[in-house]
Scaffold this active site. Structure first.
Site, short mmCIF file in Angstrom:
data_model
loop_
_atom_site.label_atom_id
_atom_site.label_comp_id
_atom_site.label_asym_id
_atom_site.label_seq_id
_atom_site.Cartn_x
_atom_site.Cartn_y
_atom_site.Cartn_z
N SER A 25 0.84 -1.19 0.00
CA SER A 25 0.00 0.00 0.00
C SER A 25 0.87 1.24 0.00
CB SER A 25 -0.90 0.00 1.24
OG SER A 25 -1.58 1.23 1.40
N TYR A 45 -3.68 -0.52 9.86
CA TYR A 45 -3.55 -0.84 8.44
C TYR A 45 -2.14 -0.50 7.96
CZ TYR A 45 -4.57 -0.86 3.43
OH TYR A 45 -4.56 -1.10 2.08
#
Length: 256
Positions: free
Chosen positions: A144, A157
């Site tokens: 990510s 996350y």
């Protein structure tokens, strides 16, 4: 010979029935692979399988949960029984929740890491053992932007995705000599059904757009080229890398 062709290859995509995962599942099928798009919900598995079959490729309707090792072992067994091998694994299963870190419950933190990080490890272990035995395989993990930079109030996350990038390097060091390459893709901001409202109608979405030099959000199909490349013979000497597909987000300083 087309080194980007996936003809004759068998791919498994965890979290492969929606959003980015579905786009990659269909993209691998378009490149010639037989694809098993798997996730927890049987209806989504059925729908993804039908779309793969409509492209003239073979598949299985097999649910799985990356938090359940036995389900991944059953998935591997079913795939090998049907196709004889697994050449490609793409780990797309993941979750995110926005919570202030100061008050984030430990159970929520652990749930996100269990899916995003440990779930990726489980799938790599289960399918990696098969690939190492065959001395051939391509694993592509999904990292990510959060592997590199922080976004407000998604610390769990971000931590999980930074760790996925690190895990990718570690597995590459351990497994590449035995024929299994391990790489990652770090998507930028891509519009999906789950995040469309946030991207289109909130200040956070406006800031994400401003930070993207191309001036738009990504389309999920724009990740397919990276996935096909890393899964193909064209990337035979590429391992331990994280390929960023972000419209220039990480290059961005001041955009106006």
């Amino acid at each position: 010979m087309n080194s980007m062709s996936l003809n004759g290859k068998v791919a498994v995509v965890t979290g492969g029935t929606s959003g980015i995962g579905l786009a990659m599942s269909l993209g691998l099928a378009d490149a010639g692979a037989d694809v098993i798009a798997t996730a927890r919900r049987s209806q989504q598995v059925d729908d993804a399988a039908a779309a793969i079959e409509a492209r003239g490729r073979r598949t299985l309707r097999q649910v799985s949960d990356v938090c359940d090792r036995a389900s991944l072992e059953s998935l591997l067994q079913a795939t090998v029984e049907a196709f004889g091998k697994v050449d490609i694994l793409i780990n797309c299963a993941g979750k995110i929740k926005r919570t202030p870190t100061l008050t984030q419950p430990e159970a929520e933190w652990e749930d996100i890491l269990n899916t995003n990080l440990t779930g990726t490890l489980r799938a790599c272990q289960v399918f990696g053992a098969h690939m190492l035995a065959n001395r051939s395989g391509r694993i592509v993990n999904i990292a990510s932007l959060n592997s590199f930079v922080a976004l407000k109030e998604v610390a769990a996350y971000a931590a999980s995705k930074a760790a996925v990038m690190s895990l990718t390097r570690s597995l590459a060091v351990e497994w590449s000599r035995d024929g299994v390459t391990v790489n990652a893709i770090a998507p930028g901001v891509f519009r999906t059904e789950l995040n469309a409202a946030l991207l289109d109608s909130t200040p956070r979405g406006q800031e994400l757009l401003l930070r993207t030099p191309m001036g738009r959000f990504g389309r999920t199909e724009e990740l397919v080229g990276a996935a096909v490349y890393l899964a193909s013979d064209a990337a035979s000497f590429v391992t331990g890398q994280t390929l960023v597909v972000d419209g220039g987000f990480l290059a961005s300083g001041v955009n106006q």
